[in-house]
Design an enzyme around this catalytic site. Structure first.
Site, PDB file in Angstrom:
ATOM      1  N   ASP A  54       0.813  -1.222   0.000  1.00  0.00           N
ATOM      2  CA  ASP A  54       0.000   0.000   0.000  1.00  0.00           C
ATOM      3  C   ASP A  54       0.844   1.269   0.000  1.00  0.00           C
ATOM      4  OD1 ASP A  54      -2.189  -1.573  -0.100  1.00  0.00           O
ATOM      5  OD2 ASP A  54      -3.113  -0.904   1.759  1.00  0.00           O
TER       6      ASP A  54
ATOM      7  N   ASP B  19     -11.431  36.674 -34.398  1.00  0.00           N
ATOM      8  CA  ASP B  19     -10.834  35.349 -34.620  1.00  0.00           C
ATOM      9  C   ASP B  19     -11.617  34.274 -33.882  1.00  0.00           C
ATOM     10  OD1 ASP B  19      -8.281  34.014 -35.821  1.00  0.00           O
ATOM     11  OD2 ASP B  19      -8.556  33.106 -33.841  1.00  0.00           O
TER      12      ASP B  19
ATOM     13  N   GLY C 134      -8.794  29.801 -36.205  1.00  0.00           N
ATOM     14  CA  GLY C 134      -9.755  30.367 -37.129  1.00  0.00           C
ATOM     15  C   GLY C 134      -9.215  30.553 -38.528  1.00  0.00           C
ATOM     16  N   LEU C 135      -8.114  31.296 -38.638  1.00  0.00           N
ATOM     17  CA  LEU C 135      -7.554  31.554 -39.958  1.00  0.00           C
ATOM     18  C   LEU C 135      -7.081  30.266 -40.596  1.00  0.00           C
ATOM     19  CD1 LEU C 135      -5.415  34.779 -40.201  1.00  0.00           C
ATOM     20  CD2 LEU C 135      -7.206  33.942 -41.745  1.00  0.00           C
TER      21      LEU C 135
END
Lengths: 430, 514
Positions: free
Chosen positions: B36, B283, B418-419
């Site tokens: 453990d 954007d 985005g672009l």
């Protein structure tokens, strides 16, 4: 180095002077070995019957989770199972059915017992037996213990293989066969097979193999060569079925590998010139591969905390072939059968420990401040933070380190922390 | 029994270790079998802690069973008390020790130790890690403060500035280290003092100071909710349980703090968050309706759903949690988004849901990171369980205004920019810049080194794609091609078509864009 019969190497006398420690042990339990066993035996599934702790341990020990649906799982016990409201054998069978639903082509299913399943006495052996009797299918169901109360770390593999031994068919062929025991990375296994082939040892099997459907046969004509040092009980089970254990150190480093192959060659009466001509190139290559690390490792002091059972063979390799100075060699347990050829090869002045008392052991390391400490993953960063360099040992279980062509890689594992120390300007290791 | 492949949470005693490891001068003696101790590495490897967690394990073995495990516990307890000299000792069972019924709490009471002992009952077979952390924190606070008088608020001792406690941050929590700094500086900036932060960094002596604050902030309800409720009952201390994850939630949080303290805060004066403007800038238009799947602990999942839908303009297509204790809250949040929450601790179920919903972004835990990687979908980790890379060297909070900035960056980054989306369309047939190439900013993400082949669903094998339709499909940018294929095939099934023609493709497109 001659081949010695198993009965000759079982004696305890002549072993090192070991201090036994009983205290807090910072070691994994045997379940951890599932991490490499499931990669090795690819048509098998490991079903742990245990608690959430078991599942958590296996995924944590694996470091990063393996990037697919694993071939292991935990049947997590809940209150109903403990209160006796659920019939545990029915429950286990329900779990088996679930596993088979996802993986109908399994050849072997290991039912692995854990601390909680053993404490509440779930009889997995009986469940496995009954399942096989009733199903009469092609699925081999085997139980073994991976619990922390019975096994430590690599002992899990020993426990697994030991319970496979009764499944091995009787070896009836006259010809002697060589059985290499202990899971090895496939690449190492292939290298070994090529070299044994060149030595003319054709009756060759690896145990465990890559598949579990057909197991190698076993009988009086079987000579066993241990590839891993933690397989004492498996070796005893094989000996009980008539096999002969070849006395050899483990195939770590150039020297260790050569002696390991020599044990097999002598047992199979391989002509000396064939042995020499086969071994020359790989042996020299291994020696060359160590050159790069020697400068870094020579005369550096190294301490081993108990973990993988590889401590003694590694200390032998690092002292004899890399010039390191082992100060403390601790091992979870000392098995005279498997260590007979290794222990005498360690230099004088090493302190030997069996078992562990963690805080005392850490005190010793802090006092002696070795250049490198080999330890479990939980302790490595704390020691680094105290200015000590470490090598965490589970990496030794996951990397190909055995044989001639891995000798350099093995030395590199120990050299890298020291090289890193030399490179870094930031922070400080004292 | 429950079949578990990977587990989202550890057992409850790991929660206890998290609390102990978070604090100073606390030591936990855990009655547990050999093995453990693996829990140590969660802290020293994943969070790179420079010291072992303050835990001593009894690590009993088979030979200790049968009567002497109780002695083993007592010996370990005395040795730990001697060596570590903590202000408080915690004692607990792990799952196996619970079965032995040695009862460490009762044993410790008779051990003749002068250090106060707080016994914990971890009920390992019905509870999990977060519950264990919550219970441990509660027992510690209640154990130390039960019977303590509520400090009288007189004109003399009342501080000029109001003060709050930040409750709930722990080791191995998600970005707790940085969240505390962020919230502390936010509150300090409006003239509010932080009295005690706990458990992270607090000692038992610090816990005794909790009642001296005016208000508790329940920063991580998974760990601190029960403690905050008890402090309210015991001392009449109000608490704020709005978690400042996200821009809107941070403002709501400050408003709630202001109201609870009856102390005016000029939020606009400290609101320098960039998320609102970044999200409105042109954007970000391409973020509109991006399909996102969210899974994690309840607090982070619910907060992520709000940020994703209302602050980034994504479409949340799936929301769920592994935390059954907080399932109700997640169900409610999902319902608001018109979804049915996925409440499960089975990662295969989560994987199936991700596969079925085909999101463009997965926000999840370490498990979902693996799922997303396998499916070739962008992913950001928002919740525990997390791996070593999610305990970054840099300052990277999730909470407060800076946390909102961090979330904006981290979630937008895995998406195609985005672009770039337009460029991909323009240059689709360019021999160098084509859609089998990985977007440049993702190449080093370690994630998607190669786009996975689109899987043709085996069940739909009776549907054939005409060559012309297959070619037309290839003209669709890769990041929507999988969705287009699935939509078209389900459209074909719905309409009993066996062969998909170019016309079918556009019929389906029209059908699904309604």
């Amino acid at each position: 180095m001659g081949a010695v019969l198993a009965t000759d190497v079982g004696r305890k006398d002549g072993g090192p002077d070991i201090t036994v420690e009983r205290g807090q042990r910072a070691v994994f339990c045997g379940l951890t070995s599932i991490v490499w066993l499931h990669r090795k035996i690819q048509d098998a599934f490991f079903l742990v019957v245990g608690s959430r702790t078991c599942a958590h341990l296996i995924q944590s020990a694996a470091g990063v989770m393996i990037f697919s649906e694993p071939r292991f799982a935990t049947a997590v016990l809940d209150d109903r199972d403990l209160a006796g409201m659920a019939d545990c054998s029915e429950e286990v069978e329900r779990m088996i059915a679930k596993v088979l639903q996802r993986r109908p082509n399994l050849k072997t299913l290991f039912l692995v017992s854990s601390c909680p399943s053993e404490v509440i006495k779930i009889d997995l052996e009986n469940i496995a037996k009954r399942y096989r009797e009733r199903s009469q299918g092609s699925l081999r169901v085997i139980s073994y213990s991976g619990s922390g109360i019975e096994t430590t770390f690599t002992q899990g593999e020993d426990s697994c293989l030991q319970n496979l031994v009764p499944e091995m068919p009787v070896h009836t062929v006259e010809k002697n066969q060589l059985l290499v025991v202990g899971s090895l990375p496939d690449i190492v296994e292939d290298q070994f097979a090529r070299l044994f082939g060149e030595l003319g040892i054709e009756e060759l099997n690896f145990f465990p193999g890559r598949q579990s459907e057909t197991l190698p046969s076993i009988g009086p004509g079987t000579r066993i060569l241990l590839a891993q040092p933690y397989l004492g009980e498996t070796a005893r089970a094989l000996i009980a079925r008539g096999a002969t254990l070849l006395a050899a150190p483990f195939p770590l480093g150039a020297e260790g590998s050569l002696a390991w192959f020599r044990a097999a060659a002598e047992s199979f009466n391989v002509p000396e010139d064939v042995f020499k001509s086969t071994m020359r190139a790989p042996f020299e290559r291994a020696q060359r591969s160590l050159e790069g690390c020697k400068e870094t490792l020579e005369n550096r002091r190294i301490a081993f905390l108990p973990d993988s059972q590889l401590e003694i063979p590694l200390a032998r390799f690092l002292s004899r072939e890399c010039g390191m100075v082992p100060t403390e060699v601790s091992t979870p347990f000392y098995d005279a059968l498997t260590m007979a050829q290794e222990a005498p090869l360690l230099p004088e002045g090493v302190e030997w420990f069996e078992g562990q008392d963690l805080d005392t052991a850490l005190d010793r390391v802090r006092a002696s401040r070795p250049d490198l400490t080999v330890c479990g993953m939980g302790i490595a960063n704390p020691l680094e933070a105290e200015g000590l360099r470490t090598k965490w040992s589970i990496e030794l279980m996951f990397s190909p380190i055995q044989g001639f062509d891995q000798a350099g890689d093995l030395a590199e594992l120990f050299a890298r922390p020291l090289r890193r120390q030399a490179r870094l300007e930031v922070g400080s290791w004292s | 029994m429950e079949l578990t492949l990977w587990t989202y949470e550890g057992p409850p005693h790991v929660g206890a270790i998290r609390v102990a490891a978070s604090m100073e001068r606390v030591h936990l003696v855990l009655h547990a079998p050999q093995g453990d101790t693996y829990a140590d590495l969660l802290f020293t490897m994943i969070e790179r802690d420079g010291k072992r967690p303050p835990v001593t394990y009894t690590t009993f073995q088979a030979r200790d069973l049968g009567g002497s495990t109780a002695n083993c516990f007592l010996d370990t307890l005395r040795a730990a008390a001697d060596r570590f000299k903590p202000q408080v000792l915690l004692v607990a069972d792990s799952c196996t020790a619970e079965l032995l019924q040695d009862q460490p709490g009762s044993l410790a009471a008779t051990a003749g130790i002068s250090i106060p002992v707080v016994p914990l009952e971890m009920v390992a077979y019905s509870r999990k890690e977060n519950w264990g952390a919550s219970e441990t924190f509660f027992q510690l606070v209640a154990g130390l403060l039960r019977g303590v008088e509520k400090p009288a608020a007189t004109a003399d001792n009342r501080p000029v500035r109001p003060s709050v406690n930040l409750l709930g941050p722990t080791k191995l929590g998600f970005r707790c280290r940085d969240d505390i700094l962020e919230i502390e500086s936010l509150l300090n900036g409006v003239g509010i003092d932080v009295n005690v932060v706990a458990p992270l960094g607090a000692s038992p002596a610090d816990l005794l100071e909790i009642p001296n604050a005016d208000l508790n902030v329940c920063l991580y309800p998974e760990v601190a909710a029960s403690t905050c409720q008890w402090l309210k009952r015991q001392f009449g201390m109000p608490y704020v349980d709005i978690v400042p994850l996200g821009y809107g939630a941070t403002r709501d949080f400050l408003t709630a703090v202001s109201e609870a303290l009856d102390y005016p805060i000029n939020i606009d004066a400290i609101d320098h968050c960039r998320l609102p403007w970044y999200s409105r800038s042109v954007d970000s238009t391409y973020l509109t309706g991006k399909r996102v799947f969210i899974f994690g602990d309840a607090t982070h999942a619910i907060a992520a759903a709000r940020v994703a839908s209302r602050e980034l303009g994504f479409e949340v297509v799936g929301l769920g949690t592994y935390a059954r204790e907080q399932a109700r809250d997640v169900r409610a949040a999902a319902k608001e988004l018109g979804l049915e929450a996925l409440i499960t601790s089975d990662y295969l179920e989560v994987e199936a849901a991700v596969e079925r919903l085909a999101p463009e972004l997965v926000l999840g835990t370490q498990m979902e990171r693996h799922i997303a990687k396998r499916l070739g979908i962008g992913c950001a980790v928002i919740s525990t369980p997390a791996h070593v890379q999610d305990y970054p060297a840099r300052y990277s909070p999730q909470m407060g205004f800076e946390g909102a900035n961090v979330m904006f960056d981290t979630w937008v980054h895995p998406l195609v920019m985005g672009l770039e989306e337009h460029l991909l369309t323009m240059f689709r047939d360019d021999f160098e810049f084509n859609d089998s190439a990985v977007p440049s900013h993702l190449a080093e993400e370690g994630g998607v080194s190669k786009r996975p082949e689109e899987q043709v669903n085996a069940d739909d094998a009776e549907i054939a794609w005409a060559n012309s339709a297959e070619l037309e499909l290839k003209k669709i940018p890769f990041f929507v091609r999988g969705k287009a294929r699935r939509n078209t095939e389900s459209f074909a099934v719905e309409h009993g078509l066996n062969v998909i023609e170019v016309e079918t493709l556009y019929e389906a497109k029209a059908h699904f864009s309604r």
